[in-house]
Design a protein around this motif. Structure first.
Motif, PDB file in Angstrom:
ATOM      1  N   ARG A 152       0.885  -1.327  -0.226  1.00  0.00           N
ATOM      2  CA  ARG A 152      -0.167  -0.276   0.054  1.00  0.00           C
ATOM      3  C   ARG A 152       0.843   1.330  -0.162  1.00  0.00           C
ATOM      4  NH1 ARG A 152      -2.432   2.762   4.329  1.00  0.00           N
ATOM      5  NH2 ARG A 152      -1.678   1.211   5.837  1.00  0.00           N
ATOM      6  N   ARG A 153       2.105   1.229   0.651  1.00  0.00           N
ATOM      7  CA  ARG A 153       2.737   2.413   0.654  1.00  0.00           C
ATOM      8  C   ARG A 153       3.834   2.620  -0.562  1.00  0.00           C
ATOM      9  NH1 ARG A 153       2.054   0.357   5.992  1.00  0.00           N
ATOM     10  NH2 ARG A 153       1.228   1.775   7.331  1.00  0.00           N
ATOM     11  N   TYR A 183       3.672   5.924  -1.774  1.00  0.00           N
ATOM     12  CA  TYR A 183       2.466   6.532  -2.375  1.00  0.00           C
ATOM     13  C   TYR A 183       1.725   7.415  -1.434  1.00  0.00           C
ATOM     14  CZ  TYR A 183       3.368   2.910  -5.929  1.00  0.00           C
ATOM     15  OH  TYR A 183       3.915   2.154  -6.797  1.00  0.00           O
ATOM     16  N   PRO A 184       0.936   8.182  -1.800  1.00  0.00           N
ATOM     17  CA  PRO A 184      -0.136   8.867  -0.881  1.00  0.00           C
ATOM     18  C   PRO A 184      -0.814   7.770  -0.234  1.00  0.00           C
ATOM     19  CG  PRO A 184       0.124  10.330  -2.974  1.00  0.00           C
ATOM     20  CD  PRO A 184       0.705   8.611  -3.084  1.00  0.00           C
ATOM     21  N   HIS A 185      -0.814   7.765   1.096  1.00  0.00           N
ATOM     22  CA  HIS A 185      -1.830   6.828   1.826  1.00  0.00           C
ATOM     23  C   HIS A 185      -2.105   7.312   3.422  1.00  0.00           C
ATOM     24  CE1 HIS A 185       2.333   6.306   3.344  1.00  0.00           C
ATOM     25  NE2 HIS A 185       1.797   5.726   4.556  1.00  0.00           N
ATOM     26  N   LEU A 186      -3.091   6.767   3.827  1.00  0.00           N
ATOM     27  CA  LEU A 186      -3.606   7.055   5.254  1.00  0.00           C
ATOM     28  C   LEU A 186      -3.013   5.806   6.124  1.00  0.00           C
ATOM     29  CD1 LEU A 186      -7.078   8.214   4.629  1.00  0.00           C
ATOM     30  CD2 LEU A 186      -4.991   9.882   5.040  1.00  0.00           C
ATOM     31  N   ASP A 187      -2.425   6.093   7.298  1.00  0.00           N
ATOM     32  CA  ASP A 187      -2.043   5.092   8.357  1.00  0.00           C
ATOM     33  C   ASP A 187      -3.383   5.302   9.437  1.00  0.00           C
ATOM     34  OD1 ASP A 187       0.044   4.079   7.416  1.00  0.00           O
ATOM     35  OD2 ASP A 187       1.214   5.775   8.052  1.00  0.00           O
TER      36      ASP A 187
END
Length: 248
Positions: free
Chosen positions: A68-69, A171-175
């Motif tokens: 994902r990242r 990559y743009p992502h949310l944790d």
């Protein structure tokens, strides 16, 4: 919000700390990955593990398996809480990885990096820093078996992630499990290296404390499952924002 902290006013910082830390990470990657920087993802996700256990199975090429990242290689040391855990516990690493990562944490460059970023935290968000420090102390008083990455005078974070690049760009992502008003310290390491194809060699070292640990300690060393946390969470949000200071 963020603070770009630069580095201390030490003319030898780049050579004695930053470059040595990058060299140590590159050396450590040789001990962790079968083919260092070979463009193959050796992930830790369950489906990847199952695939590699099959007879003759090979690791998935990066273009076919992107986390994902992004195509990065992180390894984490320290303590966490999440994914259904009932209490905080240490991140799992193999014996080899534990030896390598412990060596990095114990090295002088990373001791100095952790100390400097801890000082930045204490300077720019002193009230929040106290909250992190107090939570860390309470956690280790509750369970003496949990191991710290650093002495409490050097770092108030419970976890640290080494990202072995080769170019650490996510990559743009949310944790989603991060603390909404929390703090983390990210240190970028590396340089342009003409001897390695003229690419930017970039590693990163990130320190943080998972939100679940704060909730666990605040709940009296109980998980949210054991506590009706709806009102408690609203109060935490308000109190957490108060820990930041206004800067003119």
């Amino acid at each position: 919000m963020g603070v770009f902290g630069g580095h201390p006013r030490d003319r030898d910082w780049k050579t004695d700390v930053a470059q040595k830390a990058a060299d140590l990470m590159e050396e450590a990657a040789n001990g962790i990955y079968n083919h260092t920087f070979s463009g193959v993802y050796y992930g830790t996700r369950k489906d990847e593990k199952r695939k590699r256990k099959r007879k003759g199975a090979k690791a998935t090429p990066l273009e076919e398996k992107i986390p994902r990242r992004g195509p990065i290689r992180p390894k984490t040391m320290g303590n966490s809480m999440g994914g259904g855990q009932e209490a905080p516990m240490g991140f799992f690493n193999s014996v080899l990885h534990t030896i390598v990562l412990t060596g990095l944490l114990a090295s002088e460059p990373f001791q100095r990096i952790a100390g400097f970023t801890n000082g930045l935290f204490q300077t720019y968000a002193p009230d929040l820093h106290v909250h992190y420090s107090t939570t860390l102390d309470h956690l280790h008083q509750w369970n003496h078996q949990l191991k710290r990455n650093f002495l409490p005078s050097i770092s108030v974070f419970t976890a640290a992630t080494f990202n072995f690049g080769l170019r650490t760009i996510t990559y743009p992502h949310l944790d989603f499990a991060n603390l909404a008003w929390g703090w983390c310290a990210i240190t970028a390491l590396g340089d342009f290296d003409p001897d390695k194809g003229g690419h930017l060699i970039l590693f990163s070292f990130t320190q943080y404390t998972p939100a679940g640990i704060f909730r666990f300690v605040a709940n009296g060393f109980r998980s949210d499952v054991d506590v009706n946390a709806s009102d408690v969470r609203r109060n935490r949000w308000v109190e957490g924002l108060k820990m930041y200071r206004r800067w003119e």
